[in-house]
Design a protein around this motif. Structure first.
Motif, PDB file in Angstrom:
ATOM      1  N   THR A 126       0.745  -1.084  -0.026  1.00 54.82           N
ATOM      2  CA  THR A 126      -0.140  -0.021  -0.068  1.00 54.82           C
ATOM      3  C   THR A 126       0.932   1.138  -0.100  1.00 54.82           C
ATOM      4  N   VAL A 127       0.139   2.386  -0.444  1.00 55.17           N
ATOM      5  CA  VAL A 127       0.960   3.672  -0.276  1.00 55.17           C
ATOM      6  C   VAL A 127      -0.186   4.513   0.252  1.00 55.17           C
ATOM      7  N   LYS A 128       0.391   5.572   0.810  1.00 54.16           N
ATOM      8  CA  LYS A 128      -0.400   6.900   1.474  1.00 54.16           C
ATOM      9  C   LYS A 128      -0.306   7.803   0.503  1.00 54.16           C
ATOM     10  N   GLY A 129      -1.668   8.233  -0.154  1.00 53.05           N
ATOM     11  CA  GLY A 129      -1.368   9.232  -0.899  1.00 53.05           C
ATOM     12  C   GLY A 129      -2.956   9.632  -1.548  1.00 53.05           C
ATOM     13  N   ASP A 130      -2.969  10.965  -2.571  1.00 47.53           N
ATOM     14  CA  ASP A 130      -4.380  11.105  -2.911  1.00 47.53           C
ATOM     15  C   ASP A 130      -4.470  10.395  -4.117  1.00 47.53           C
ATOM     16  N   ARG A 131      -5.653   9.525  -3.865  1.00 50.50           N
ATOM     17  CA  ARG A 131      -5.863   8.535  -4.956  1.00 50.50           C
ATOM     18  C   ARG A 131      -6.019   9.350  -6.332  1.00 50.50           C
ATOM     19  N   SER A 132      -6.848  10.239  -6.501  1.00 52.37           N
ATOM     20  CA  SER A 132      -7.272  10.926  -7.733  1.00 52.37           C
ATOM     21  C   SER A 132      -5.851  11.321  -8.459  1.00 52.37           C
ATOM     22  N   TYR A 133      -4.926  12.020  -7.650  1.00 54.72           N
ATOM     23  CA  TYR A 133      -3.648  12.645  -8.121  1.00 54.72           C
ATOM     24  C   TYR A 133      -2.668  11.399  -8.572  1.00 54.72           C
ATOM     25  N   LEU A 134      -2.699  10.225  -7.781  1.00 52.34           N
ATOM     26  CA  LEU A 134      -2.041   9.156  -8.041  1.00 52.34           C
ATOM     27  C   LEU A 134      -2.503   8.576  -9.445  1.00 52.34           C
ATOM     28  N   GLU A 135      -3.874   8.405  -9.686  1.00 51.66           N
ATOM     29  CA  GLU A 135      -4.164   7.792 -10.777  1.00 51.66           C
ATOM     30  C   GLU A 135      -3.969   8.751 -11.906  1.00 51.66           C
ATOM     31  N   GLN A 136      -4.126  10.087 -11.866  1.00 52.64           N
ATOM     32  CA  GLN A 136      -3.596  10.864 -12.953  1.00 52.64           C
ATOM     33  C   GLN A 136      -2.106  10.810 -13.180  1.00 52.64           C
ATOM     34  N   ILE A 137      -1.211  10.521 -12.335  1.00 46.55           N
ATOM     35  CA  ILE A 137       0.084  10.383 -12.632  1.00 46.55           C
ATOM     36  C   ILE A 137       0.121   9.194 -13.593  1.00 46.55           C
ATOM     37  N   LEU A 138      -0.291   8.008 -13.353  1.00 45.48           N
ATOM     38  CA  LEU A 138      -0.545   6.707 -13.882  1.00 45.48           C
ATOM     39  C   LEU A 138      -1.075   6.788 -15.322  1.00 45.48           C
TER      40      LEU A 138
END
Length: 470
Positions: free
Chosen positions: A344-356
């Motif tokens: 797991t990672v701790k982050g902002d899901r919407s921004y992490l999805e945007q990165i990928l």
């Protein structure tokens, strides 16, 4: 010798002579001793007395001498009083006062020197001090680090350690003519650096600058590394030029088609096609503005992430499903490597999805039909999880790798526009990764493909369910 001290010596000499004559006369005339015996006895009697009197005269001289030696070696601890009211006493008192003042001055100078050394060590700017001959007196630690200088540079010419004739000329001019000289140096070794230098002459303490040209001043050169500022200025200039170009092209197209429609093309069969073109370019402008607003929002201090614990495998699967349609249109195979369910990672899901999404979107765009793109995530160490997006596309030239994350930077400008990119996607990726406390980089070979890497803080929290192998 002063008159008072001379009279004292004369009095002692006459006193001893009288004692000698009186004793000799008494022995010779009264006791009827021989002249030789009388003289020897008188001399033996006079010697201790002469020694005592001489000591009374020489002790103050020796004390003054000792104090002078102490002054010379700067070890005078306290005033030594001489019990004499003549010139030797005055001299002793004067030397004592001189010693006290000298000690005070030395302490003040030592404190000032310590303050100066502390200031020089704490300065971010490099400092170079030369004497009137143009030879180096000192450099501070910041300049040693800035120019990678050796420890032994004293009494050398600046040109010997900094191969720059312009700097050497500025230092010589400051020594000869005085004043302040400012210049910029572009150094290529050991790294490419731009340094702003300010050279100031050192004025002589007596202010008589023209009476004695031998006693000249020296010069101080202050070095300020402005490499980063120059790079930022270049990025700003490129950004302004690029954003102007990116906005001008669709605006020109929209204006042209709108004018055509206004001139009567609304009734023609091609009117629908014109409107479609206008809409497409309007959408492109909207996307550019949205990306610019996104970058601006990320860079503000008010930008905050909504942190939550996210399953790495689940969020990668969601992104792959999101970009599956454009990948299938180009017959590109999307896959991910095996990832543990407990990672797991701790982050902002919407921004992490945007990165990928941005990275996979680039992989799909720049990979020929029938190619592949693979997503993987591995636990790099106890602190980071390393993600990678690998494709077998066209690749990126080596000279462009260092600038690929800059705003509006394009490797192939014409081809990028055809594929609908705004030139801001990778810049957004970089800023979002950094906002999460990670880093991003790319490896690529022309014709073989590219691999984009980014890291995120590791938040592995193994539970009972995490031990199950799926």
């Amino acid at each position: 010798m002063s008159l008072r001290l001379r009279w004292k010596w004369t009095f002692f000499f006459i006193f001893l002579l009288l004692i000698f004559i009186i004793v000799q006369a008494y022995l010779f005339y009264s006791i009827k001793r021989s002249f030789l015996f009388s003289s020897l006895f008188s001399l033996i009697l006079i010697i201790p007395l002469a020694y005592i009197l001489a000591r009374s005269l020489t002790d103050p001289i020796l004390e003054v001498t000792r104090k002078a030696v102490q002054l010379l070696s700067s070890t005078l601890e306290k005033e030594v009083r001489v019990s004499s009211s003549d010139e030797l006493g005055s001299l002793s008192k004067t030397i004592g006062e001189m010693g006290t003042q000298l000690k005070t001055k030395i302490e003040e100078i030592s404190k000032e020197k310590d303050y100066l050394q502390t200031i020089l060590k704490g300065m971010m700017e490099g400092v170079l001090v030369v004497d009137g001959r143009g030879r180096i007196l000192m450099v501070n630690d910041a300049l040693r680090r800035l120019l990678s200088l050796s420890s032994d540079v004293s009494d050398r010419m600046p040109l010997e350690i900094i191969r720059n004739a312009e700097l050497e000329g500025a230092i010589r001019k400051a020594i000869q003519d005085g004043g302040r000289i400012a210049l910029e140096l572009d150094l290529n070794k050991p790294d490419e650096k731009t340094i702003e230098v300010s050279v100031v002459s050192i004025l002589p303490s007596n202010r008589r600058m023209n009476e004695d040209r031998e006693e000249v001043r020296g010069a101080i050169a202050v070095f300020h590394d402005i490499t980063r500022l120059k790079q930022l200025e270049k990025i700003r200039q490129d950004f302004v030029a690029n954003v102007s170009h990116e906005l001008r092209t669709p605006l020109t197209t929209i204006k042209g088609y709108a004018e055509t429609l206004l001139d009567g093309a609304l009734k023609e069969d091609q009117a629908f096609h014109f409107v479609q073109v206008i809409k497409r370019h309007t959408d492109r402008l909207t996307k550019i503005v949205e990306d610019l607003l996104m970058l601006s929002r990320i860079e503000t201090k008010e930008f905050q992430l909504k942190l939550e614990s996210i399953s790495v495998r689940d969020f990668i699967d969601d992104v792959i499903d999101f970009v599956k349609e454009p990948a299938e249109k180009k017959k590109i195979s999307l896959s991910r490597d095996e990832i543990p369910s407990f990672l797991t990672v701790k982050g902002d899901r919407s921004y992490l999805e945007q990165i990928l999404i941005n990275l996979l979107d680039n992989a799909i765009k720049y990979t020929p039909e029938g190619g592949r793109a693979t997503v993987s995530a591995v636990e790099e160490d106890s602190k980071d999880i390393q993600f990678s997006v690998e494709d077998n596309g066209i690749g990126i030239p080596k000279e462009d790798l260092s600038r690929i994350f800059e705003r509006f930077y394009r490797v192939d400008k014409g081809r990028s526009k055809e594929m609908g990119g705004t030139g801001l996607g990778l810049s957004i990726v970089k800023h979002l990764v950094q906002a999460h406390g990670g880093r991003v980089w790319v490896e690529s070979q022309m014709g073989k493909g590219s691999t984009f890497y980014f890291t995120l803080p590791n938040r592995t929290e193994p539970t009972k369910e995490s031990l199950e192998v799926e």
